[in-house]
Scaffold this active site. Sequence first.
Site, mmCIF file in Angstrom:
data_model
loop_
_atom_site.group_PDB
_atom_site.id
_atom_site.type_symbol
_atom_site.label_atom_id
_atom_site.label_comp_id
_atom_site.label_asym_id
_atom_site.label_seq_id
_atom_site.Cartn_x
_atom_site.Cartn_y
_atom_site.Cartn_z
ATOM 1 C CG HIS A 76 -3.208 3.461 1.789
ATOM 2 N ND1 HIS A 76 -3.731 2.877 0.599
ATOM 3 C CD2 HIS A 76 -3.421 2.527 2.827
ATOM 4 C CE1 HIS A 76 -3.903 1.585 0.712
ATOM 5 N NE2 HIS A 76 -3.784 1.316 1.796
ATOM 6 C CB CYS A 104 -0.753 -0.034 1.083
ATOM 7 S SG CYS A 104 -2.073 -1.347 1.210
ATOM 8 C CG ASN A 138 -6.612 -0.625 0.506
ATOM 9 O OD1 ASN A 138 -5.902 -0.511 -0.210
ATOM 10 N ND2 ASN A 138 -6.154 -1.352 1.712
#
Length: 334
Positions: free
Chosen positions: A257, A117, A287
């Site tokens: 994020h 990520c 996500n």
Amino acid sequence: MRLKSNAVITGVGGFVPDNILNNSDLEKMVDTNSEWIVSRTGIKERRILNDPSLATSDMAAYAVKDLLKNAGLEPEEIDCLIIATSTPDHLLLSTASIVCDKLGLVNAWATDINAACSGFLYAYTMGASLVESNRYKKVIVVGADQNSAIINYEDRNTCILFGDGAGAVLLEPTTEDVGLIDSVFKTEGKGREHLLVPGGGSKIPATPDSVAQKLHYIRQDGRVVFKAAIKGMTETCTEVLKRNDLEINDIKWLIPHQANYRIIHAVGENLGLPEDRVKVNIERYGNTTAATIPLCIWDFKDDFKYNDNMIFTAFGAGFSWGATLLKWGKLRTV
Ligand code: COA
């Protein structure tokens, strides 16, 4: 003597698949409910690449194509392509080389990086360093992940969270006082057991047994990751501000994020940033791993003004995390 340049974002592109997987769809697949998902994560729907003939390189190629069109550039003008991904098309060869071929980036060298990520955050600083060195004039950095390829849609702990997508930025040199300023990055390998795909690499190569044990899907200890993410992002944002003599009020936008709305909210609150200066699109995409930050830039670019101070921050598997401080410049127009 070659003077050092600043590296500024001058082009943006993005792609998300048309196919939507919403919370009611998931209610039919696992023991969950939309209210739980929205209240615990902020996610309402995600995009899923459900055409078996397509993969991460196709999403990355669509995002780069969108960028080239928006910036008015031809493929052969690009010097370098870096793709941050943890879902490459293949283990042995970079997804970036496939994208070069698909789009005709005949003068670019290309490579992938994997920091899960945090991948886009790291790749952005690496790409900016190439531009700052004056060795390369046009560097494209992509965050792209097809998480649906590594999700077990029988595991309610993970399948509600992830989606597919790709975002791209173009970096160019400038003598103006805009562009990337500083990055604070951290890596803590001891965290690796809490978030990973155990199988498919050299440690546990694919075998009928590894498939039977479902070792090729994402596994995570959500609570551990949740706490570490809030702490890690808050600390690195604070550090990057401090070492550049800035206060939180000097920051116009935080682009975090997008892993869980509660993580985003807690980081904004810890930093003392009003909610309207924290960019959020998790409700639409979930996500998307390395794609979350460039997809936010793509979605919200019209809000950003010349000279706005911004922080990008991420946390992910590894553990790897960090914060990057930059000043927004001007996008190319056609
Ligand atoms: N639907 C309904 N209930 C669920 C559920 C789901 N999809 N997933 C878990 N639950 C249940 C749990 O079984 C647990 O029940 P119990 O109390 O009876 O044991 C309860 O909900 C609470 O579970 P918990 O894991 O504490 O929930 P949470 O509030 O921590 O939320 C995550 C779970 C995964 C959403 C959250 O931990 C998270 O977002 N973690 C970070 C993930 C992440 O960011 N990963 C990517 C890398 S950055």
